[in-house]
Design a protein around this motif. Structure first.
Motif, short mmCIF file in Angstrom:
data_model
loop_
_atom_site.label_atom_id
_atom_site.label_comp_id
_atom_site.label_asym_id
_atom_site.label_seq_id
_atom_site.Cartn_x
_atom_site.Cartn_y
_atom_site.Cartn_z
N GLU A 397 44.07 46.62 29.14
CA GLU A 397 43.41 46.15 30.35
C GLU A 397 44.44 45.29 31.07
OE1 GLU A 397 39.13 45.15 30.27
OE2 GLU A 397 39.79 43.09 30.64
N ILE A 398 44.49 45.36 32.39
CA ILE A 398 45.40 44.41 33.06
C ILE A 398 44.58 43.42 33.86
CG2 ILE A 398 47.40 45.99 33.16
CD1 ILE A 398 46.62 45.91 36.27
N GLU A 399 45.10 42.19 33.96
CA GLU A 399 44.40 41.13 34.69
C GLU A 399 45.19 40.79 35.93
OE1 GLU A 399 43.32 37.80 32.26
OE2 GLU A 399 42.47 39.07 30.68
N ILE A 400 44.50 40.88 37.06
CA ILE A 400 45.18 40.49 38.30
C ILE A 400 44.40 39.34 38.93
CG2 ILE A 400 46.10 42.80 38.69
CD1 ILE A 400 43.95 43.09 40.90
N THR A 401 45.12 38.46 39.62
CA THR A 401 44.40 37.35 40.26
C THR A 401 44.05 37.72 41.69
OG1 THR A 401 46.49 36.39 40.87
CG2 THR A 401 45.45 35.52 38.88
N GLU A 402 43.11 36.97 42.25
CA GLU A 402 42.66 37.30 43.59
C GLU A 402 43.76 37.11 44.63
OE1 GLU A 402 38.55 35.79 44.39
OE2 GLU A 402 38.90 34.84 42.48
N THR A 403 44.74 36.23 44.34
CA THR A 403 45.85 36.02 45.31
C THR A 403 46.60 37.33 45.55
OG1 THR A 403 46.70 34.88 43.37
CG2 THR A 403 46.77 33.68 45.44
N ALA A 404 46.59 38.22 44.55
CA ALA A 404 47.30 39.49 44.70
C ALA A 404 46.70 40.33 45.83
CB ALA A 404 47.25 40.26 43.40
N LEU A 405 45.45 40.02 46.20
CA LEU A 405 44.77 40.88 47.17
C LEU A 405 44.97 40.43 48.61
CD1 LEU A 405 41.41 41.08 45.22
CD2 LEU A 405 43.39 42.56 45.01
N VAL A 406 45.60 39.27 48.80
CA VAL A 406 45.73 38.73 50.15
C VAL A 406 46.62 39.62 51.01
CG1 VAL A 406 46.43 36.74 51.51
CG2 VAL A 406 45.47 36.42 49.26
N LYS A 407 47.75 40.03 50.45
CA LYS A 407 48.71 40.81 51.23
C LYS A 407 48.75 42.25 50.73
CE LYS A 407 51.96 37.36 52.80
NZ LYS A 407 53.29 36.81 52.61
#
Ligand code: C2E
Ligand code: CA
Ligand code: CA
Length: 533
Positions: A397-407
């Motif tokens: 499973e990979i974990e991404i933070t919401e900041t990754a979705l800004v740009k």
């Protein structure tokens, strides 16, 4: 640039000056010759004799020749006098141009403020004045907080307007004999005499921050830039201007990282942190190559059964001299220095190898930094590591933070879709703290929400936190997503989450992050316990 042309200017001016001198000499010589000719002519009756001579030899047209010679002499005298005046004018113009070029070399062309070169001189004068009057000298580095946004939104001419307006406002705030200079970009420097042990530097910084937090009026619009200020004191922090600038710069960066729109005084501890950061930057590359960055594992637990469902991989630096370092000490440095991919892949490679012997219903969760999710090579690289270590994609499973979705949302979408198609699951980490909206949940291939520990840790004592957790859980349910709660550090929280229908828990109550050999030991212990029961 201006500095480069100065020698040519000087050369040309010297040439003009020499020409001017020569032409004065010429004019004097011509004048003297004329006076001498008149004097000689008068004393020996040369003109009468010449007149008679011309009369006698009328047939040779000597009178015309003499008139021509006289006209030529008068014209050349007039020319030399004119040349003297011309050259004098040229000298005056060149002197003015040289003065202007010297001024430009020492001042910023846009705002007209002194530049670094000029600052060195004026700072030395300010320090001298201060030492006579028993004052100290405060040096403030003022950096605009959102200047780039003005350039991006309103264009470069608006950016120029902002810089000029900021220069104007700083000059208004800083009274003589204080200095305002521009070092380049959106960085200004203020030097001001202050009474030792007085709050003068602080109040000056506060006034600057306050004034620059107001919107600036531009042609047809307005912009809000804000400013962060770093302060170093002469002689408390040192004598040398460049050293003081470096210290004020460090303090200014602290003001930025503390939230912008603030001022900070330089202190030795800041310097120590910076040196540490530089040291880590230097060592990190070899540490990754040597395998010093190792995976620790924190258990993820099924809240209904209490059994483990997997582990989150958390990076640790097994440093040869400084002990085990936490991710906060090096992950952001790895991101800034472009080492994050190497670090992540080496961590995943090792984790897959170590977890290969664990029960095959246990999955691994890998954290990815925001910029990694826009890297179109990421799915291929991960797939390569999984196949070389024979680790099935559905166990990752990979974990991404919401900041990754800004740009770059389109790139993120494409990368997540590829990972998803490979069978890898996606979790949104620290959910509730960032920018993620319902739109993202609908559009992205996400399987899980990880509720941020800041909500979970306080849910037993603060009802509002429990309400937030409940809301996230029901949001997850309506989108068909599983939820994991981080920060479960006591049995009350665990029970509360269980009652609210949260599937997975992670936190100190179930276990802290531990190295692979301890994971194996604790898994074995659990198996024995279940058998006994
Ligand atoms: P995270 O992804 O939110 O990881 C969970 C953090 O919470 C871990 O800190 C963990 O030790 C801590 N934690 C777990 N349970 C509890 C609890 O009950 N109470 C409290 N107070 N804390 C708990 P850690 O290991 O220091 O990691 C910090 C952050 O560093 C992680 O936050 C993650 O964002 C980042 N990180 C760690 N490893 C990596 C990595 O390999 N790559 C990237 N990009 N980031 C990583
Ligand atoms: Ca995480
Ligand atoms: Ca987290």
């Amino acid at each position: 640039m201006v500095g480069d042309t100065k020698p040519k200017w000087a050369e040309r001016s010297a040439r003009v000056l020499a020409d001017h001198k020569r032409s004065i000499v010429d004019a004097v010589v011509v004048g003297c010759c004329a006076v001498a000719a008149v004097a000689v002519g008068a004393s020996y009756d040369v003109f009468e004799q010449l007149y008679e001579f011309v009369e006698r030899y009328e047939e040779y047209e000597l009178d015309e020749l003499i008139i021509a010679a006289i006209v030529l002499a008068v014209a050349s005298s007039a020319y030399s006098v004119r040349r003297v005046f011309d050259l004098r004018n040229q000298i005056r113009m060149r002197a003015a141009a040289e003065e202007e070029s010297r001024r430009l070399a020492r001042h910023d062309a846009l705002t007209g403020l002194p530049n670094r070169r000029e600052l060195h001189e004026t700072f030395a004068n300010c320090v001298q004045t201060c030492s006579h009057t028993g004052k100290n000298c405060a040096l403030l580095v003022v950096d605009l907080d959102y200047f780039k946004a003005v350039n991006d939104l309103h264009g470069h001419s608006a950016g120029d307007e902002v810089l000029c307006e900021v220069a104007h406002q700083l000059q208004h705030i800083v009274k003589e004999p204080g200095i305002v200079a521009r070092l380049g970009g959106d960085e200004f420097v203020v030097v001001s005499p202050v009474q030792p042990d007085s709050p003068e530097a602080e109040s000056l910084a506060r006034r600057i921050v306050h004034q620059l937090s107001k919107p600036l009026a531009l042609a047809g619009t307005e912009a809000k830039v804000g400013a962060s200020v770093g302060i170093a004191l002469h002689p408390t922090n040192g004598d040398d201007l460049e050293e003081l600038l470096r210290q004020a710069d460090i303090a200014m960066y602290r003001a930025k990282s503390d939230g912008r729109g603030l001022y900070r005084f330089f202190d030795r501890e800041m310097d120590e942190k910076l040196r540490m950061r530089i040291q880590i930057e230097r060592e990190l590359k070899t540490a990754i190559e040597k395998g010093e960055i190792v995976p620790y594992y924190q258990m993820l637990v099924d809240l209904k059964t209490g059994g483990p469902v997997g582990f989150e991989i958390l990076a640790r630096w097994d440093h040869p001299t400084r002990g085990v370092l936490l991710p906060d000490d090096f992950i952001s440095i790895a991101e800034d220095t472009g080492l994050i991919n190497d670090l992540t892949y080496s961590l995943l490679r090792r984790a897959c190898r170590e977890a290969a012997t664990w029960s095959d219903d246990l999955h691994l969760s890998l954290n990815l930094a925001p910029e990694q999710i826009t890297d179109s090579w990421l799915p291929q690289s991960i797939l390569g590591i999984l196949s070389e270590s024979n680790f099935p994609a559905h166990r990752l499973e990979i974990e991404i933070t919401e900041t990754a979705l800004v740009k770059k949302l389109d790139e993120v979408k494409a990368v997540l879709r590829s990972l998803h198609n490979m069978g890898i699951r996606i979790a949104l980490d620290d959910f509730g703290t960032g920018y993620c909206g319902l739109y993202h949940l609908r559009e992205l291939s996400v399987d899980r929400l990880k509720i941020d520990q800041s909500f979970v840790l306080g849910m037993a004592s603060e009802p509002e936190q429990a309400i937030i957790v409940k809301a996230i859980l029901s949001l997850g349910k309506s989108f068909g997503l599983e939820c994991t709660a981080e920060g479960v550090n006591n049995p009350q929280i665990r029970n509360q989450l269980n009652e609210l229908g949260c599937e997975i828990g992670q936190g100190h109550y179930f276990g802290r992050p531990q190295p692979a050999d301890e994971v194996v030991r604790s898994l074995k212990k659990r198996v024995t316990k279940t058998k006994v029961a």
